[in-house]
Design a protein around this motif. Structure first.
Motif, PDB file in Angstrom:
ATOM      1  N   LEU A  17       0.832  -1.196   0.000  1.00 36.81           N
ATOM      2  CA  LEU A  17       0.000   0.000   0.000  1.00 36.81           C
ATOM      3  C   LEU A  17       0.874   1.257   0.000  1.00 36.81           C
ATOM      4  CD1 LEU A  17      -2.849   1.184   0.170  1.00 36.81           C
ATOM      5  CD2 LEU A  17      -2.685   1.022   2.648  1.00 36.81           C
ATOM      6  N   GLY A  18       1.941   1.240   0.780  1.00 27.22           N
ATOM      7  CA  GLY A  18       2.863   2.375   0.830  1.00 27.22           C
ATOM      8  C   GLY A  18       3.508   2.655  -0.519  1.00 27.22           C
ATOM      9  N   GLU A  19       3.897   1.590  -1.227  1.00 31.95           N
ATOM     10  CA  GLU A  19       4.497   1.764  -2.548  1.00 31.95           C
ATOM     11  C   GLU A  19       3.491   2.365  -3.529  1.00 31.95           C
ATOM     12  OE1 GLU A  19       7.794  -1.755  -2.927  1.00 31.95           O
ATOM     13  OE2 GLU A  19       5.684  -2.377  -2.861  1.00 31.95           O
ATOM     14  N   LYS A  20       2.256   1.912  -3.451  1.00 33.32           N
ATOM     15  CA  LYS A  20       1.210   2.441  -4.331  1.00 33.32           C
ATOM     16  C   LYS A  20       0.956   3.915  -4.035  1.00 33.32           C
ATOM     17  CE  LYS A  20      -1.055  -1.993  -4.950  1.00 33.32           C
ATOM     18  NZ  LYS A  20      -2.232  -2.813  -4.678  1.00 33.32           N
ATOM     19  N   LEU A  21       0.968   4.290  -2.767  1.00 31.33           N
ATOM     20  CA  LEU A  21       0.766   5.696  -2.406  1.00 31.33           C
ATOM     21  C   LEU A  21       1.922   6.560  -2.917  1.00 31.33           C
ATOM     22  CD1 LEU A  21      -0.616   5.252   1.206  1.00 31.33           C
ATOM     23  CD2 LEU A  21      -1.872   6.151  -0.765  1.00 31.33           C
ATOM     24  N   VAL A  27       3.033  10.586  -9.530  1.00 26.36           N
ATOM     25  CA  VAL A  27       2.255  11.007 -10.698  1.00 26.36           C
ATOM     26  C   VAL A  27       1.666  12.394 -10.460  1.00 26.36           C
ATOM     27  CG1 VAL A  27       0.214  10.502 -12.098  1.00 26.36           C
ATOM     28  CG2 VAL A  27       1.744   8.651 -11.427  1.00 26.36           C
ATOM     29  N   LYS A  28       1.165  12.631  -9.253  1.00 33.44           N
ATOM     30  CA  LYS A  28       0.563  13.925  -8.909  1.00 33.44           C
ATOM     31  C   LYS A  28       1.598  15.051  -8.964  1.00 33.44           C
ATOM     32  CE  LYS A  28      -2.213  16.088  -5.282  1.00 33.44           C
ATOM     33  NZ  LYS A  28      -2.787  15.920  -3.951  1.00 33.44           N
ATOM     34  N   ASN A  29       2.825  14.757  -8.540  1.00 30.47           N
ATOM     35  CA  ASN A  29       3.887  15.767  -8.504  1.00 30.47           C
ATOM     36  C   ASN A  29       4.592  15.961  -9.841  1.00 30.47           C
ATOM     37  OD1 ASN A  29       3.410  16.251  -5.784  1.00 30.47           O
ATOM     38  ND2 ASN A  29       4.844  14.680  -5.129  1.00 30.47           N
ATOM     39  N   ILE A  38       6.794   8.040 -16.676  1.00 32.66           N
ATOM     40  CA  ILE A  38       6.806   7.822 -15.223  1.00 32.66           C
ATOM     41  C   ILE A  38       6.920   6.326 -14.933  1.00 32.66           C
ATOM     42  CG2 ILE A  38       5.444   7.976 -13.095  1.00 32.66           C
ATOM     43  CD1 ILE A  38       4.292  10.615 -14.198  1.00 32.66           C
ATOM     44  N   ALA A  39       6.143   5.519 -15.659  1.00 36.35           N
ATOM     45  CA  ALA A  39       6.196   4.065 -15.471  1.00 36.35           C
ATOM     46  C   ALA A  39       7.595   3.534 -15.752  1.00 36.35           C
ATOM     47  CB  ALA A  39       5.170   3.389 -16.365  1.00 36.35           C
ATOM     48  N   GLU A  40       8.211   3.991 -16.830  1.00 36.23           N
ATOM     49  CA  GLU A  40       9.572   3.549 -17.164  1.00 36.23           C
ATOM     50  C   GLU A  40      10.560   3.966 -16.087  1.00 36.23           C
ATOM     51  OE1 GLU A  40      10.399   5.149 -21.025  1.00 36.23           O
ATOM     52  OE2 GLU A  40       9.086   3.724 -22.035  1.00 36.23           O
ATOM     53  N   ARG A  41      10.427   5.195 -15.606  1.00 41.61           N
ATOM     54  CA  ARG A  41      11.348   5.703 -14.580  1.00 41.61           C
ATOM     55  C   ARG A  41      11.225   4.910 -13.282  1.00 41.61           C
ATOM     56  NH1 ARG A  41      10.290   9.959 -11.214  1.00 41.61           N
ATOM     57  NH2 ARG A  41       8.649  10.745 -12.561  1.00 41.61           N
ATOM     58  N   LEU A  42       9.992   4.494 -12.951  1.00 39.92           N
ATOM     59  CA  LEU A  42       9.763   3.745 -11.716  1.00 39.92           C
ATOM     60  C   LEU A  42       9.980   2.244 -11.888  1.00 39.92           C
ATOM     61  CD1 LEU A  42       6.543   5.588 -10.461  1.00 39.92           C
ATOM     62  CD2 LEU A  42       8.891   5.895  -9.663  1.00 39.92           C
ATOM     63  N   TYR A  46       3.496  -0.176 -17.841  1.00 40.22           N
ATOM     64  CA  TYR A  46       2.515   0.900 -18.013  1.00 40.22           C
ATOM     65  C   TYR A  46       1.137   0.467 -17.511  1.00 40.22           C
ATOM     66  CZ  TYR A  46      -0.471   4.318 -20.312  1.00 40.22           C
ATOM     67  OH  TYR A  46      -1.418   5.286 -20.562  1.00 40.22           O
ATOM     68  N   SER A  47       0.768  -0.792 -17.768  1.00 41.79           N
ATOM     69  CA  SER A  47      -0.548  -1.276 -17.355  1.00 41.79           C
ATOM     70  C   SER A  47      -0.697  -1.284 -15.832  1.00 41.79           C
ATOM     71  CB  SER A  47      -0.824  -2.663 -17.923  1.00 41.79           C
ATOM     72  OG  SER A  47       0.132  -3.590 -17.446  1.00 41.79           O
ATOM     73  N   THR A  48       0.380  -1.556 -15.120  1.00 43.36           N
ATOM     74  CA  THR A  48       0.336  -1.527 -13.658  1.00 43.36           C
ATOM     75  C   THR A  48       0.093  -0.107 -13.167  1.00 43.36           C
ATOM     76  OG1 THR A  48       1.847  -3.410 -13.515  1.00 43.36           O
ATOM     77  CG2 THR A  48       1.640  -2.032 -11.549  1.00 43.36           C
ATOM     78  N   LEU A  49       0.780   0.854 -13.769  1.00 47.27           N
ATOM     79  CA  LEU A  49       0.589   2.251 -13.382  1.00 47.27           C
ATOM     80  C   LEU A  49      -0.851   2.685 -13.626  1.00 47.27           C
ATOM     81  CD1 LEU A  49       1.755   4.954 -12.408  1.00 47.27           C
ATOM     82  CD2 LEU A  49       2.291   5.454 -14.785  1.00 47.27           C
TER      83      LEU A  49
END
Length: 65
Positions: A17-21, A27-29, A38-42, A46-49
């Motif tokens: 849950l912490g990782e998802k937050l 994404v918000k920032n 963002i998905a590639e950087r993390l 992409y589908s998970t994001l």
């Protein structure tokens, strides 16, 4: 004779849950950065994001005490 070698399966990794937050905050920032970059950087598919973003309301509800 054709030698068939199946592709190696990737192991599934569940996110806490912490990782998802943290991902939601990232994404918000980064409003001008694309979701794909963002998905590639993390290091996420992409589908998970997009699934995490789709379930943002439920994720945030669960995180509040």
């Amino acid at each position: 004779m054709c030698a068939y070698q199946p592709a190696k399966k990737k192991s599934r990794k569940s996110l806490s849950l912490g990782e998802k937050l943290k991902i939601l905050d990232e994404v918000k920032n980064s409003p001008k950065e694309s979701k794909k970059s963002i998905a590639e950087r993390l290091g996420l598919p992409y589908s998970t994001l997009t699934t995490i973003l789709k379930n943002e309301e439920d994720i945030r509800k669960v995180s509040k005490p």
